[in-house]
Design an enzyme around this catalytic site. Structure first.
Site, PDB file in Angstrom:
ATOM      1  N   ASP A  30      49.815-100.962  69.714  1.00 58.31           N
ATOM      2  CA  ASP A  30      49.342-100.077  68.636  1.00 58.31           C
ATOM      3  C   ASP A  30      50.231-100.178  67.397  1.00 58.31           C
ATOM      4  O   ASP A  30      49.860 -99.714  66.330  1.00 58.31           O
ATOM      5  CB  ASP A  30      49.215 -98.619  69.123  1.00 58.31           C
ATOM      6  CG  ASP A  30      50.531 -98.043  69.592  1.00 58.31           C
ATOM      7  OD1 ASP A  30      51.449 -98.818  69.929  1.00 58.31           O
ATOM      8  OD2 ASP A  30      50.651 -96.808  69.623  1.00 58.31           O
ATOM      9  N   TYR A  49      45.527 -85.288  66.223  1.00 58.26           N
ATOM     10  CA  TYR A  49      46.162 -86.519  65.740  1.00 58.26           C
ATOM     11  C   TYR A  49      45.443 -86.915  64.460  1.00 58.26           C
ATOM     12  O   TYR A  49      44.204 -86.941  64.432  1.00 58.26           O
ATOM     13  CB  TYR A  49      45.987 -87.661  66.761  1.00 58.26           C
ATOM     14  CG  TYR A  49      46.866 -87.571  67.983  1.00 58.26           C
ATOM     15  CD1 TYR A  49      48.249 -87.580  67.885  1.00 58.26           C
ATOM     16  CD2 TYR A  49      46.310 -87.511  69.256  1.00 58.26           C
ATOM     17  CE1 TYR A  49      49.059 -87.513  69.010  1.00 58.26           C
ATOM     18  CE2 TYR A  49      47.108 -87.441  70.392  1.00 58.26           C
ATOM     19  CZ  TYR A  49      48.485 -87.444  70.265  1.00 58.26           C
ATOM     20  OH  TYR A  49      49.274 -87.378  71.382  1.00 58.26           O
ATOM     21  N   HIS A  58      47.079 -89.538  62.022  1.00 58.65           N
ATOM     22  CA  HIS A  58      47.458 -90.930  61.687  1.00 58.65           C
ATOM     23  C   HIS A  58      46.961 -91.327  60.306  1.00 58.65           C
ATOM     24  O   HIS A  58      46.249 -92.326  60.138  1.00 58.65           O
ATOM     25  CB  HIS A  58      46.914 -91.894  62.753  1.00 58.65           C
ATOM     26  CG  HIS A  58      47.533 -91.685  64.107  1.00 58.65           C
ATOM     27  ND1 HIS A  58      48.859 -91.944  64.376  1.00 58.65           N
ATOM     28  CD2 HIS A  58      47.005 -91.207  65.265  1.00 58.65           C
ATOM     29  CE1 HIS A  58      49.124 -91.650  65.635  1.00 58.65           C
ATOM     30  NE2 HIS A  58      48.028 -91.191  66.200  1.00 58.65           N
ATOM     31  N   GLU A  96      51.073 -86.049  65.548  1.00 53.82           N
ATOM     32  CA  GLU A  96      52.055 -87.142  65.630  1.00 53.82           C
ATOM     33  C   GLU A  96      53.287 -86.937  64.768  1.00 53.82           C
ATOM     34  O   GLU A  96      54.265 -87.655  64.922  1.00 53.82           O
ATOM     35  CB  GLU A  96      51.394 -88.494  65.308  1.00 53.82           C
ATOM     36  CG  GLU A  96      51.011 -88.715  63.849  1.00 53.82           C
ATOM     37  CD  GLU A  96      49.645 -88.138  63.483  1.00 53.82           C
ATOM     38  OE1 GLU A  96      49.054 -87.446  64.326  1.00 53.82           O
ATOM     39  OE2 GLU A  96      49.185 -88.380  62.351  1.00 53.82           O
ATOM     40  N   LYS A 120      41.422 -86.867  68.434  1.00 52.29           N
ATOM     41  CA  LYS A 120      41.522 -87.986  67.486  1.00 52.29           C
ATOM     42  C   LYS A 120      41.246 -87.527  66.063  1.00 52.29           C
ATOM     43  O   LYS A 120      40.634 -86.481  65.840  1.00 52.29           O
ATOM     44  CB  LYS A 120      40.498 -89.079  67.860  1.00 52.29           C
ATOM     45  CG  LYS A 120      40.777 -89.771  69.160  1.00 52.29           C
ATOM     46  CD  LYS A 120      42.154 -90.365  69.254  1.00 52.29           C
ATOM     47  CE  LYS A 120      42.278 -91.659  68.479  1.00 52.29           C
ATOM     48  NZ  LYS A 120      43.625 -92.257  68.645  1.00 52.29           N
ATOM     49  N   ARG A 156      38.906 -87.590  75.835  1.00 49.68           N
ATOM     50  CA  ARG A 156      39.777 -86.417  75.950  1.00 49.68           C
ATOM     51  C   ARG A 156      39.197 -85.246  75.170  1.00 49.68           C
ATOM     52  O   ARG A 156      38.240 -85.405  74.419  1.00 49.68           O
ATOM     53  CB  ARG A 156      41.180 -86.757  75.406  1.00 49.68           C
ATOM     54  CG  ARG A 156      41.961 -87.710  76.295  1.00 49.68           C
ATOM     55  CD  ARG A 156      43.232 -88.196  75.635  1.00 49.68           C
ATOM     56  NE  ARG A 156      42.962 -89.052  74.491  1.00 49.68           N
ATOM     57  CZ  ARG A 156      43.891 -89.527  73.664  1.00 49.68           C
ATOM     58  NH1 ARG A 156      45.159 -89.223  73.861  1.00 49.68           N
ATOM     59  NH2 ARG A 156      43.568 -90.309  72.666  1.00 49.68           N
TER      60      ARG A 156
HETATM   61  N1  LIG Z   1      48.894 -98.756  73.859  1.00 49.35           N
HETATM   62  C1  LIG Z   1      48.900 -97.453  74.038  1.00 49.35           C
HETATM   63  O1  LIG Z   1      47.923 -96.859  74.485  1.00 49.35           O
HETATM   64  C2  LIG Z   1      50.142 -96.662  73.748  1.00 49.35           C
HETATM   65  C3  LIG Z   1      50.295 -95.360  74.239  1.00 49.35           C
HETATM   66  C4  LIG Z   1      51.484 -94.676  73.975  1.00 49.35           C
HETATM   67  C5  LIG Z   1      52.501 -95.302  73.229  1.00 49.35           C
HETATM   68  N2  LIG Z   1      52.295 -96.560  72.758  1.00 49.35           N
HETATM   69  C6  LIG Z   1      53.325 -97.295  71.996  1.00 49.35           C
HETATM   70  O2  LIG Z   1      54.371 -97.756  72.829  1.00 49.35           O
HETATM   71  C7  LIG Z   1      55.500 -98.048  72.007  1.00 49.35           C
HETATM   72  C8  LIG Z   1      56.755 -97.455  72.635  1.00 49.35           C
HETATM   73  O3  LIG Z   1      56.681 -96.037  72.559  1.00 49.35           O
HETATM   74  P1  LIG Z   1      57.868 -95.101  73.087  1.00 49.35           P
HETATM   75  O4  LIG Z   1      57.346 -93.714  73.008  1.00 49.35           O
HETATM   76  O5  LIG Z   1      58.406 -95.624  74.373  1.00 49.35           O
HETATM   77  O6  LIG Z   1      58.968 -95.330  71.950  1.00 49.35           O
HETATM   78  P2  LIG Z   1      60.513 -94.916  72.051  1.00 49.35           P
HETATM   79  O7  LIG Z   1      60.987 -94.751  70.655  1.00 49.35           O
HETATM   80  O8  LIG Z   1      60.707 -93.810  73.024  1.00 49.35           O
HETATM   81  O9  LIG Z   1      61.214 -96.209  72.699  1.00 49.35           O
HETATM   82  C9  LIG Z   1      61.317 -97.438  72.026  1.00 49.35           C
HETATM   83  C10 LIG Z   1      62.505 -98.184  72.577  1.00 49.35           C
HETATM   84  O10 LIG Z   1      62.482 -99.503  72.017  1.00 49.35           O
HETATM   85  C11 LIG Z   1      63.852 -99.878  71.884  1.00 49.35           C
HETATM   86  N3  LIG Z   1      63.968-101.039  70.987  1.00 49.35           N
HETATM   87  C12 LIG Z   1      63.875-101.069  69.636  1.00 49.35           C
HETATM   88  N4  LIG Z   1      64.089-102.328  69.204  1.00 49.35           N
HETATM   89  C13 LIG Z   1      64.322-103.083  70.302  1.00 49.35           C
HETATM   90  C14 LIG Z   1      64.629-104.463  70.504  1.00 49.35           C
HETATM   91  N5  LIG Z   1      64.752-105.320  69.495  1.00 49.35           N
HETATM   92  N6  LIG Z   1      64.790-104.881  71.774  1.00 49.35           N
HETATM   93  C15 LIG Z   1      64.687-104.045  72.821  1.00 49.35           C
HETATM   94  N7  LIG Z   1      64.416-102.738  72.687  1.00 49.35           N
HETATM   95  C16 LIG Z   1      64.245-102.272  71.438  1.00 49.35           C
HETATM   96  C17 LIG Z   1      64.518 -98.625  71.341  1.00 49.35           C
HETATM   97  O11 LIG Z   1      65.917 -98.677  71.474  1.00 49.35           O
HETATM   98  C18 LIG Z   1      63.861 -97.556  72.205  1.00 49.35           C
HETATM   99  O12 LIG Z   1      64.624 -97.294  73.373  1.00 49.35           O
HETATM  100  C19 LIG Z   1      55.156 -97.456  70.634  1.00 49.35           C
HETATM  101  O13 LIG Z   1      54.707 -98.497  69.797  1.00 49.35           O
HETATM  102  C20 LIG Z   1      54.038 -96.498  70.936  1.00 49.35           C
HETATM  103  O14 LIG Z   1      53.212 -96.251  69.807  1.00 49.35           O
HETATM  104  C21 LIG Z   1      51.142 -97.240  73.001  1.00 49.35           C
END
Ligand SMILES: NC(=O)c1ccc[n+]([C@@H]2O[C@H](COP(=O)([O-])OP(=O)(O)OC[C@H]3O[C@@H](n4cnc5c(N)ncnc54)[C@H](O)[C@@H]3O)[C@@H](O)[C@H]2O)c1
Length: 371
Positions: free
Chosen positions: A270, A94, A96, A118, A75, A15
């Site tokens: 992550d 970002y 972090h 972030e 990054k 990116r």
């Molecule tokens: N792997 C990647 O490339 C990548 C990219 C973007 C985001 N992410 C990750 O994805 C994850 C989710 O991000 P998001 O933006 O959707 O977060 P978000 O805060 O919008 O949503 C998280 C959801 O999880 C729910 N939750 C919490 N505890 C729970 C449980 N015990 N059971 C069921 N649901 C529960 C919350 O109520 C909320 O609705 C984060 O860890 C983020 O860092 C990873």
């Protein structure tokens, strides 16, 4: 202001911090933009487009960092970039910092003003510069999962949407936030039977309003999760407890009861992942199997679609960037308390509480240093 856009050099990062459209808007506002050659090429933005938009193309990263008042990246800087830090430089990217005490030290020693994507908040308290990457990862999770469900890739050999006379696949989504909602949108679009589990009942109510009866919703508890993972062909992990490691909602025992050839895409990897058997993978080696279940746990999923990801990211970052350039960092931060929440380091002081707490350092509130 002179704004610098270096090429990202972190492994597998394609990116870029500013697109040609951003360069044009900055130039029209009277700023000079230095773009390192090839900075946008892996995102589909060749040097010529930057040049046409008014950028000055520069072959040397050191020159871009050295001449710019503000450097815009994607990054966090890696070690070879630390030498470019200097007093008064504004770094918008970002960062972090919490798990990176060495980078934090270098930014503080050099008195760099570090504004981290972030931790910027909008007026609703959301994290607007994290959201676009969750949107990308959420939508991508179903696309990736559908591909791994193909026989040749180790999957069950099921077409997500089925065909007339043959039922569709069952997609189970854990977490109904940004990732989960975007995953649900795509899964339903494919025609899959889709169940979403969240602990927040109000969120489930909202999702039912958004998607109507097409989306099955379930309250999050281990009984429901065990049941749904046994039935599912594709499980998507998208839970988040802000600031904490993800809860292990899918246990090893639950994985062992899943169908052979079922697929897990743990987007929450992550933050440690919400599946006990998930461990971080990369784009060069994205998947592995446990008990016959395919696991895809890439920590930077948006990196696979850099064109879309760069556009999505810069759509969100650019308005802040323009304000930082037009007003100067201090004034821009003073005018917008949400942007000020993005300030992590300023004139040798650590200004973000979360980072200070995790590194057990003193925190100086941002509001006091920019006053
Ligand atoms: N792997 C990647 O490339 C990548 C990219 C973007 C985001 N992410 C990750 O994805 C994850 C989710 O991000 P998001 O933006 O959707 O977060 P978000 O805060 O919008 O949503 C998280 C959801 O999880 C729910 N939750 C919490 N505890 C729970 C449980 N015990 N059971 C069921 N649901 C529960 C919350 O109520 C909320 O609705 C984060 O860890 C983020 O860092 C990873």
């Amino acid at each position: 202001m002179i704004v610098g856009v270096p090429k990202e050099i972190k492994d597998n990062e394609a990116r870029v911090g500013v697109t040609p459209a951003g360069v044009k808007a900055l130039s029209e506002a009277g700023h000079t933009v230095l773009v390192e050659t090839q900075a946008g090429s892996l995102s589909g933005f060749p040097d010529a487009e930057y040049q046409n938009a008014g950028a000055e193309m520069v072959g040397d990263a050191g020159y871009v960092w050295g001449k710019s008042d503000m450097v815009v990246k994607v990054k966090e800087p890696i070690e070879s970039e630390y030498t470019y830090f200097r007093e008064g430089l504004v770094l918008f990217t970002y960062l972090h910092l919490a798990p990176l005490p060495n980078l934090t030290n270098k930014l503080l020693e050099a008195k760099v003003a570090g504004v981290a994507y972030e931790t910027v908040r909008d007026r609703f308290g959301n994290l607007p510069l994290l959201m676009p990457m969750s949107e990308v990862a959420g939508r991508m999770s179903v696309q990736v999962g559908a591909s791994y469900l193909e026989k040749e890739r180790g999957g069950l050999g099921i077409l997500l949407g089925g065909v007339p006379g043959v039922p569709p696949a069952h997609v189970a989504i854990l977490g109904g936030g940004v990732v989960g909602t975007n995953a649900a949108r795509i899964a339903l679009g494919f025609g899959a039977k889709t169940t979403l589990i969240d602990v927040n009942l109000n969120r489930l109510r909202e999702l039912e309003d958004i998607f109507g009866g097409r989306l099955y919703t379930l309250a999050s508890n281990s009984y429901n999760i065990a049941h749904v993972t046994r039935e599912a062909d594709l499980v998507i992990g998208g839970v988040l407890i802000p600031g904490a490691t993800a809860p292990k909602l899918v246990t090893r025992a639950m994985v062992s009861h899943m169908k052979q050839g079922a697929v897990i895409v743990d987007v929450a990897i992550d933050q440690g992942g919400c599946v006990e058997t998930a461990k971080p993978t990369s784009h060069s080696n994205p998947s592995y199997k446990v008990d016959g279940v395919v696991h895809y746990c890439v920590t930077n999923m948006p990196g696979a679609v850099p064109h879309t990801s760069t556009l999505a990211l810069t759509n969100s970052t650019f308005p802040y960037l323009l304000r930082l350039a037009n007003l100067g960092a201090r004034e821009a931060l003073r005018h917008d308390p949400g942007l000020a929440e993005g300030l992590n380091t300023w004139e040798g002081k650590l200004t973000y509480r979360g980072v200070a707490e995790s590194q057990q350092r003193e925190c100086t509130p941002a509001a006091s240093v920019i006053a």
